[in-house]
Design a protein around this motif. Sequence first.
Motif, mmCIF file in Angstrom:
data_model
loop_
_atom_site.group_PDB
_atom_site.id
_atom_site.type_symbol
_atom_site.label_atom_id
_atom_site.label_comp_id
_atom_site.label_asym_id
_atom_site.label_seq_id
_atom_site.Cartn_x
_atom_site.Cartn_y
_atom_site.Cartn_z
ATOM 1 N N VAL A 1 0.833 -1.201 0.000
ATOM 2 C CA VAL A 1 0.000 0.000 0.000
ATOM 3 C C VAL A 1 0.869 1.253 0.000
ATOM 4 O O VAL A 1 0.492 2.289 -0.555
ATOM 5 C CB VAL A 1 -0.942 -0.011 1.224
ATOM 6 C CG1 VAL A 1 -1.711 1.297 1.325
ATOM 7 C CG2 VAL A 1 -1.911 -1.182 1.141
ATOM 8 N N ALA A 2 2.048 1.167 0.594
ATOM 9 C CA ALA A 2 2.940 2.334 0.683
ATOM 10 C C ALA A 2 3.263 2.902 -0.695
ATOM 11 O O ALA A 2 3.446 4.111 -0.836
ATOM 12 C CB ALA A 2 4.226 1.949 1.399
ATOM 13 N N ALA A 3 3.298 2.046 -1.720
ATOM 14 C CA ALA A 3 3.605 2.530 -3.066
ATOM 15 C C ALA A 3 2.502 3.448 -3.578
ATOM 16 O O ALA A 3 2.774 4.487 -4.191
ATOM 17 C CB ALA A 3 3.810 1.356 -4.015
ATOM 18 N N ARG A 4 1.251 3.083 -3.326
ATOM 19 C CA ARG A 4 0.132 3.928 -3.761
ATOM 20 C C ARG A 4 0.060 5.207 -2.946
ATOM 21 O O ARG A 4 -0.204 6.290 -3.470
ATOM 22 C CB ARG A 4 -1.183 3.143 -3.658
ATOM 23 C CG ARG A 4 -1.261 1.953 -4.598
ATOM 24 C CD ARG A 4 -2.667 1.393 -4.684
ATOM 25 N NE ARG A 4 -3.109 0.807 -3.419
ATOM 26 C CZ ARG A 4 -2.893 -0.452 -3.084
ATOM 27 N NH1 ARG A 4 -2.214 -1.258 -3.893
ATOM 28 N NH2 ARG A 4 -3.328 -0.943 -1.941
ATOM 29 N N ASP A 5 0.301 5.100 -1.649
ATOM 30 C CA ASP A 5 0.277 6.284 -0.799
ATOM 31 C C ASP A 5 1.396 7.262 -1.174
ATOM 32 O O ASP A 5 1.217 8.483 -1.140
ATOM 33 C CB ASP A 5 0.426 5.876 0.674
ATOM 34 C CG ASP A 5 -0.791 5.118 1.196
ATOM 35 O OD1 ASP A 5 -1.850 5.166 0.533
ATOM 36 O OD2 ASP A 5 -0.671 4.463 2.249
ATOM 37 N N ALA A 6 2.550 6.709 -1.556
ATOM 38 C CA ALA A 6 3.671 7.553 -1.951
ATOM 39 C C ALA A 6 3.341 8.331 -3.217
ATOM 40 O O ALA A 6 3.716 9.497 -3.361
ATOM 41 C CB ALA A 6 4.920 6.698 -2.158
ATOM 42 N N TYR A 7 2.623 7.693 -4.135
ATOM 43 C CA TYR A 7 2.231 8.384 -5.363
ATOM 44 C C TYR A 7 1.335 9.574 -5.036
ATOM 45 O O TYR A 7 1.510 10.671 -5.577
ATOM 46 C CB TYR A 7 1.508 7.427 -6.304
ATOM 47 C CG TYR A 7 1.008 8.099 -7.563
ATOM 48 C CD1 TYR A 7 1.861 8.338 -8.637
ATOM 49 C CD2 TYR A 7 -0.321 8.521 -7.670
ATOM 50 C CE1 TYR A 7 1.413 8.973 -9.779
ATOM 51 C CE2 TYR A 7 -0.774 9.152 -8.811
ATOM 52 C CZ TYR A 7 0.095 9.373 -9.859
ATOM 53 O OH TYR A 7 -0.355 10.012 -10.989
ATOM 54 N N THR A 8 0.379 9.360 -4.146
ATOM 55 C CA THR A 8 -0.513 10.441 -3.738
ATOM 56 C C THR A 8 0.268 11.594 -3.107
ATOM 57 O O THR A 8 -0.060 12.770 -3.305
ATOM 58 C CB THR A 8 -1.557 9.917 -2.736
ATOM 59 O OG1 THR A 8 -2.291 8.838 -3.342
ATOM 60 C CG2 THR A 8 -2.535 11.012 -2.334
ATOM 61 N N ALA A 9 1.341 11.251 -2.390
ATOM 62 C CA ALA A 9 2.168 12.263 -1.745
ATOM 63 C C ALA A 9 3.162 12.905 -2.707
ATOM 64 O O ALA A 9 3.852 13.859 -2.335
ATOM 65 C CB ALA A 9 2.921 11.641 -0.567
ATOM 66 N N GLY A 10 3.248 12.400 -3.933
ATOM 67 C CA GLY A 10 4.200 12.948 -4.904
ATOM 68 C C GLY A 10 5.633 12.624 -4.571
ATOM 69 O O GLY A 10 6.533 13.458 -4.734
ATOM 70 N N GLN A 11 5.861 11.381 -4.119
ATOM 71 C CA GLN A 11 7.212 10.986 -3.710
ATOM 72 C C GLN A 11 7.496 9.548 -4.138
ATOM 73 O O GLN A 11 6.584 8.719 -4.198
ATOM 74 C CB GLN A 11 7.361 11.072 -2.185
ATOM 75 C CG GLN A 11 7.198 12.453 -1.601
ATOM 76 C CD GLN A 11 7.271 12.443 -0.084
ATOM 77 O OE1 GLN A 11 7.075 11.407 0.549
ATOM 78 N NE2 GLN A 11 7.555 13.593 0.499
ATOM 79 N N PRO A 12 8.759 9.222 -4.404
ATOM 80 C CA PRO A 12 9.135 7.810 -4.510
ATOM 81 C C PRO A 12 8.865 7.123 -3.181
ATOM 82 O O PRO A 12 8.921 7.755 -2.119
ATOM 83 C CB PRO A 12 10.636 7.856 -4.822
ATOM 84 C CG PRO A 12 10.867 9.229 -5.363
ATOM 85 C CD PRO A 12 9.892 10.123 -4.651
ATOM 86 N N VAL A 13 8.608 5.837 -3.211
ATOM 87 C CA VAL A 13 8.276 5.139 -1.975
ATOM 88 C C VAL A 13 9.464 5.132 -1.019
ATOM 89 O O VAL A 13 9.294 5.150 0.212
ATOM 90 C CB VAL A 13 7.781 3.704 -2.279
ATOM 91 C CG1 VAL A 13 8.903 2.833 -2.828
ATOM 92 C CG2 VAL A 13 7.156 3.067 -1.056
ATOM 93 N N SER A 14 10.691 5.160 -1.538
ATOM 94 C CA SER A 14 11.870 5.170 -0.673
ATOM 95 C C SER A 14 12.041 6.495 0.048
ATOM 96 O O SER A 14 12.773 6.582 1.040
ATOM 97 C CB SER A 14 13.130 4.853 -1.480
ATOM 98 O OG SER A 14 13.300 5.788 -2.527
#
Length: 247
Positions: free
Chosen positions: A213-226
């Motif tokens: 889920v972190a990958a989708r949340d990172a997209y919403t935040a405008g950031q790479p997941v790392s």
Amino acid sequence: MTVYAVASPKGGSTKTTTAAELTAALARRGRRVLAIDVDQQGNLTTRLGITRAHPVAAVAADVLSGEATATEAAIPSPSVPGAYVVAGTHDLAAVEHRPEVITALRDHLPEISAEWDDVVIDTPPALGVVTLAALAAADVVVASVACETEAFDQLDRLVAVVEKRITRMRPGQQVDWIVPTRYDGRRLLDRDVVAELTRRHPGKVTTPVREAVAARDAYTAGQPVSVYAPHSGIAADYAAALATILA
């Protein structure tokens, strides 16, 4: 300067996530990185923190058509220090119908090699003219492959296009690396997919990257997941997979 193209004929393969993580990994190594988004959906642009509020002098379609240089189009990523972005927009739809742009990036990128250490190109989930332009320009081709039954057919299509069309423009071109994504080690199918990819493409398959889920949340935040979740399991998976590629 090393040019990386991340490609997959299929949507949902986490291709853009992989391109963003590659951009971030290079930037963390102190490299001057230019991320070029040639997908008209602009997902890499969004994932690297660029929104419609950011002023741009030019976009990826302008670079492909020769109306602007990549340097003129580049804007700094708010979420990845050291990385710059050439934005992908719907203007790329018009470029897709112009076969002469296939060699545009191959011919243009060497002109800016003094300004950038690395270029990461994210491609659309198709094998049209714009994707061919990225493949023709690449020093390293990375295939992002979701752990699904159709993964083999999609990867075979990409390999065939590289071997039959791209090698005419760039002799010796190949798919260099395969990153298995959306992996769940509890599923027999996922384990079988990774095993079969490794059997068919020995020495080219990285360790798999889990679905999170972190990958989708990172997209919403405008950031790479790392960047968004640096201590997450998926961030660790990408670090391991990309360490193999960047070694």
